[in-house]
Design a protein around this motif. Structure first.
Motif, mmCIF file in Angstrom:
data_model
loop_
_atom_site.group_PDB
_atom_site.id
_atom_site.type_symbol
_atom_site.label_atom_id
_atom_site.label_comp_id
_atom_site.label_asym_id
_atom_site.label_seq_id
_atom_site.Cartn_x
_atom_site.Cartn_y
_atom_site.Cartn_z
ATOM 1 N N GLY A 145 16.051 39.686 -7.369
ATOM 2 C CA GLY A 145 15.354 40.746 -6.661
ATOM 3 C C GLY A 145 13.858 40.805 -6.878
ATOM 4 N N ILE A 146 13.317 39.903 -7.685
ATOM 5 C CA ILE A 146 11.871 39.861 -7.929
ATOM 6 C C ILE A 146 11.293 38.692 -7.147
ATOM 7 C CG2 ILE A 146 10.057 39.550 -9.651
ATOM 8 C CD1 ILE A 146 12.011 40.793 -11.690
ATOM 9 N N SER A 147 10.388 39.006 -6.227
ATOM 10 C CA SER A 147 9.757 37.969 -5.408
ATOM 11 C C SER A 147 8.513 37.439 -6.110
ATOM 12 C CB SER A 147 9.372 38.532 -4.045
ATOM 13 O OG SER A 147 10.529 38.924 -3.354
ATOM 14 N N TYR A 148 8.292 36.141 -5.974
ATOM 15 C CA TYR A 148 7.090 35.539 -6.548
ATOM 16 C C TYR A 148 6.737 34.279 -5.771
ATOM 17 C CZ TYR A 148 10.245 32.242 -8.914
ATOM 18 O OH TYR A 148 11.183 31.276 -9.194
ATOM 19 N N THR A 149 5.525 33.838 -5.950
ATOM 20 C CA THR A 149 5.058 32.602 -5.323
ATOM 21 C C THR A 149 4.881 31.554 -6.406
ATOM 22 O OG1 THR A 149 3.911 33.791 -3.567
ATOM 23 C CG2 THR A 149 3.212 31.530 -3.960
ATOM 24 N N ALA A 150 5.415 30.380 -6.160
ATOM 25 C CA ALA A 150 5.273 29.254 -7.081
ATOM 26 C C ALA A 150 4.871 28.035 -6.250
ATOM 27 C CB ALA A 150 6.575 28.995 -7.808
ATOM 28 N N TYR A 151 4.530 26.973 -6.936
ATOM 29 C CA TYR A 151 4.151 25.735 -6.258
ATOM 30 C C TYR A 151 5.127 24.634 -6.641
ATOM 31 C CZ TYR A 151 0.015 28.261 -5.107
ATOM 32 O OH TYR A 151 -0.832 29.216 -4.612
ATOM 33 N N GLY A 152 5.602 23.956 -5.637
ATOM 34 C CA GLY A 152 6.462 22.809 -5.831
ATOM 35 C C GLY A 152 5.680 21.550 -5.531
ATOM 36 N N ILE A 153 6.231 20.424 -5.914
ATOM 37 C CA ILE A 153 5.618 19.130 -5.624
ATOM 38 C C ILE A 153 6.412 18.502 -4.485
ATOM 39 C CG2 ILE A 153 4.973 16.868 -6.531
ATOM 40 C CD1 ILE A 153 3.560 19.239 -7.949
ATOM 41 N N LYS B 118 0.851 -1.182 0.000
ATOM 42 C CA LYS B 118 0.000 0.000 0.000
ATOM 43 C C LYS B 118 0.892 1.239 0.000
ATOM 44 C CE LYS B 118 -4.190 1.729 0.899
ATOM 45 N NZ LYS B 118 -5.185 1.757 -0.108
ATOM 46 N N MET B 119 0.509 2.233 -0.784
ATOM 47 C CA MET B 119 1.287 3.459 -0.852
ATOM 48 C C MET B 119 1.323 4.101 0.534
ATOM 49 S SD MET B 119 0.986 6.640 -3.508
ATOM 50 C CE MET B 119 -0.537 7.300 -2.925
ATOM 51 N N ARG B 120 2.524 4.475 0.993
ATOM 52 C CA ARG B 120 2.686 5.046 2.327
ATOM 53 C C ARG B 120 2.974 6.539 2.278
ATOM 54 N NH1 ARG B 120 7.237 1.315 3.982
ATOM 55 N NH2 ARG B 120 6.801 0.076 2.184
ATOM 56 N N PHE B 121 2.756 7.150 1.149
ATOM 57 C CA PHE B 121 3.010 8.574 1.005
ATOM 58 C C PHE B 121 2.063 9.142 -0.044
ATOM 59 C CE2 PHE B 121 5.962 6.210 -1.684
ATOM 60 C CZ PHE B 121 5.645 6.716 -2.934
ATOM 61 N N THR B 122 1.945 10.451 -0.057
ATOM 62 C CA THR B 122 1.158 11.134 -1.076
ATOM 63 C C THR B 122 1.948 12.340 -1.579
ATOM 64 O OG1 THR B 122 0.018 12.493 0.573
ATOM 65 C CG2 THR B 122 -1.086 10.469 -0.128
ATOM 66 N N TYR B 123 1.640 12.730 -2.794
ATOM 67 C CA TYR B 123 2.233 13.928 -3.368
ATOM 68 C C TYR B 123 1.275 15.089 -3.135
ATOM 69 C CZ TYR B 123 5.483 10.766 -5.588
ATOM 70 O OH TYR B 123 6.440 9.809 -5.803
ATOM 71 N N GLU B 124 1.828 16.221 -2.751
ATOM 72 C CA GLU B 124 1.018 17.406 -2.474
ATOM 73 C C GLU B 124 1.720 18.646 -2.997
ATOM 74 O OE1 GLU B 124 0.056 17.711 1.680
ATOM 75 O OE2 GLU B 124 -0.478 15.594 1.806
ATOM 76 N N PRO B 125 0.929 19.613 -3.504
ATOM 77 C CA PRO B 125 1.542 20.878 -3.896
ATOM 78 C C PRO B 125 1.781 21.732 -2.658
ATOM 79 C CG PRO B 125 -0.805 20.956 -4.312
ATOM 80 C CD PRO B 125 -0.488 19.565 -3.809
#
Length: 81
Positions: free
Chosen positions: A20-28, A4-11
């Motif tokens: 010098g430019i700030s931004y928000t991104a999503y990682g896996i 059984k899978m014991r982990f999950t992927y989440e953003p």
């Protein structure tokens, strides 16, 4: 029988800075027993896209090494015409 899978992927949102430019991104990230481990940083700026990729990874129960290739393919797919 397969395990059984014991982990999950989440953003997860990441607050990044590029020249010098700030931004928000999503990682896996891999959520393994409550511990979040990065699989790939700065995947997309759209939460919906990160969620779609996580859903795909979780559906096929990919191990983290395979997941890196799938994430890369999903990113490249967005640039193909």
């Amino acid at each position: 029988m397969s395990e059984k899978m014991r982990f999950t992927y989440e953003p997860c949102s990441e607050h990044l800075d590029c020249y010098g430019i700030s931004y928000t991104a999503y990682g896996i990230f891999l959520n393994k027993n409550g511990e979040m481990v990065a699989v790939q940083h700065d995947v997309t700026r759209q939460l919906e896209e990160a969620e779609r990729i996580c859903k795909l990874l979780n559906k096929h129960e990919l191990d983290p090494e395979q997941a890196k290739y799938v994430i890369e393919d999903c990113i490249v797919e967005g640039y193909l015409v």
